[in-house]
Design an enzyme around this catalytic site. Structure first.
Site, mmCIF file in Angstrom:
data_model
loop_
_atom_site.group_PDB
_atom_site.id
_atom_site.type_symbol
_atom_site.label_atom_id
_atom_site.label_comp_id
_atom_site.label_asym_id
_atom_site.label_seq_id
_atom_site.Cartn_x
_atom_site.Cartn_y
_atom_site.Cartn_z
ATOM 1 N N ARG A 73 0.843 -1.198 0.000
ATOM 2 C CA ARG A 73 0.000 0.000 0.000
ATOM 3 C C ARG A 73 0.875 1.243 0.000
ATOM 4 N NH1 ARG A 73 -4.508 0.571 -1.855
ATOM 5 N NH2 ARG A 73 -5.495 -1.019 -0.543
ATOM 6 N N ARG A 99 1.572 -6.801 -9.923
ATOM 7 C CA ARG A 99 1.999 -5.978 -8.776
ATOM 8 C C ARG A 99 2.296 -6.815 -7.527
ATOM 9 N NH1 ARG A 99 -2.729 -2.455 -5.674
ATOM 10 N NH2 ARG A 99 -4.382 -4.011 -5.824
ATOM 11 N N HIS A 169 0.888 3.672 -10.549
ATOM 12 C CA HIS A 169 -0.132 4.125 -9.582
ATOM 13 C C HIS A 169 0.538 4.871 -8.419
ATOM 14 C CE1 HIS A 169 -3.474 3.801 -6.777
ATOM 15 N NE2 HIS A 169 -4.137 2.902 -7.479
ATOM 16 N N ASP A 213 -12.124 9.776 -6.974
ATOM 17 C CA ASP A 213 -11.628 8.629 -7.742
ATOM 18 C C ASP A 213 -12.030 8.881 -9.189
ATOM 19 O OD1 ASP A 213 -10.673 6.230 -8.583
ATOM 20 O OD2 ASP A 213 -11.864 4.981 -7.218
ATOM 21 N N GLU A 272 -1.928 9.319 -11.081
ATOM 22 C CA GLU A 272 -1.416 8.104 -11.723
ATOM 23 C C GLU A 272 -1.285 8.276 -13.239
ATOM 24 O OE1 GLU A 272 -3.997 4.899 -10.362
ATOM 25 O OE2 GLU A 272 -4.561 6.146 -8.673
#
Ligand code: TA6
Length: 299
Positions: A73, A99, A169, A213, A272
């Site tokens: 994270r 990832r 990201h 978002d 991002e």
């Protein structure tokens, strides 16, 4: 390959060091003349980038378990070969399988001007076919200096065409999310994921006062994060990307996520570099695509 073998093959005295940390995470520490970085081998995940004399540009949650099976994270997850949820299988790993898997170290190079370059590779395997029908290779090049340069090259190494969505990201470290603003997306259309992908247009700089978002579409613009609480601005320039995602979960969603640490949401903003939403890359056999981002402190 063991961390000792990696160090023997790819370590560079005073510049590149492969280590297993006390928490079990295998990482590469990079010390260039004008900046330093930390990269986890899992996901080829950049966890820290500190320009010389400055503070970390990236945020990593104090609650993340880097050596665990899940995603780290914070830092810069490489989302590949899809961004967000899988198109047809909601149970597939969010943001793609690359990832959370180890990448292969291809090379480490001390460049003449004092920068250091690392290259990692990842290739799809038969077990990925249930989610991704093509055969693809990714090469992530990380160059550390005054700026952090990332290049994610995708090669269709198989006999079938495929579609790709992806992201670098990046979680940027900010002093106070409520005071941050992002320039560069003024007048750009976006899909608002918080409102069922409603199409809207950005008026003025982006500010955050609730969960945000958004997939900004048809944009190759440079963005600048103005962070008055830390007294700095971070600039992100990009190539091979026609969309930009801006994300912060704000308090309520952060509480549900559970891995952001106390008040963690106040201290990061994701801006991002992506090919996401309608911005999909189609690669025929043999074709390549390169996604690039340059991240630096604005002088
Ligand atoms: O890039 C924004 C986003 O797709 C958000 O929708 C949010 O889910 C975030 O990424 C984090 O995703 P993750 O799978 O890391 O929890």
């Amino acid at each position: 390959m063991s961390i000792e073998t990696l160090q023997a093959r790819h370590g560079i005295p005073d510049k590149v060091q492969f280590v297993r940390r006390s928490d079990g995470a295998e990482v590469v520490k990079v010390t260039a003349d004008h900046g330093s970085a930390l990269v986890a081998l899992k996901g080829a995940h950049v966890m820290s980038f500190i320009p010389a004399g400055g503070q970390d540009l990236l945020w990593v949650s104090p609650d993340t378990f880097v050596a665990g099976p899940g995603a780290i994270r914070g830092g810069i997850p490489v989302c590949w070969p899809w961004f967000a949820t899988h198109q047809t299988d909601a149970a597939a790993p969010a943001h793609g399988f690359a990832r959370t898997e180890p990448w292969v170290v291809q090379e480490t190079v001390a460049l003449p001007g004092g920068d250091v370059r690392l290259a990692f590779t990842f290739a799809t395997r038969p077990e990925h076919q249930r989610w991704f029908e093509g055969s693809a290779e990714a090469i992530l090049t990380v160059t550390v200096g005054r700026a952090l340069n990332l290049s994610l090259e995708t090669h269709n190494s198989g006999g079938k065409p495929f579609h790709l969505t992806q992201a670098l990201h990046s979680y940027f470290n900010v002093g106070d999310i409520a005071r941050v603003s992002v320039a560069g997306l003024e007048g750009t259309e976006y899909l608002d994921k918080v409102e069922a992908f409603a199409r809207k247009r950005q008026a003025g700089p982006v500010t955050i006062d609730r969960e945000v978002d958004r997939i900004y579409v048809a944009t190759s613009a440079t963005t600048t994060i103005d962070d008055p609480a830390m007294g700095r601005r971070i600039t992100v320039t990009k190539q091979g990307s026609a969309s930009t995602v801006v994300w912060n979960p704000w308090a309520e969603r952060a509480a549900r996520m559970g891995d952001l640490g106390p008040d963690g949401w106040r201290h990061f903003l994701c801006v991002e570099t992506t090919n996401a939403g309608p911005d999909t890359i189609h690669l025929a056999p043999g074709e390549r695509h390169i996604l690039e981002a340059q991240i630096s402190l604005t002088p």
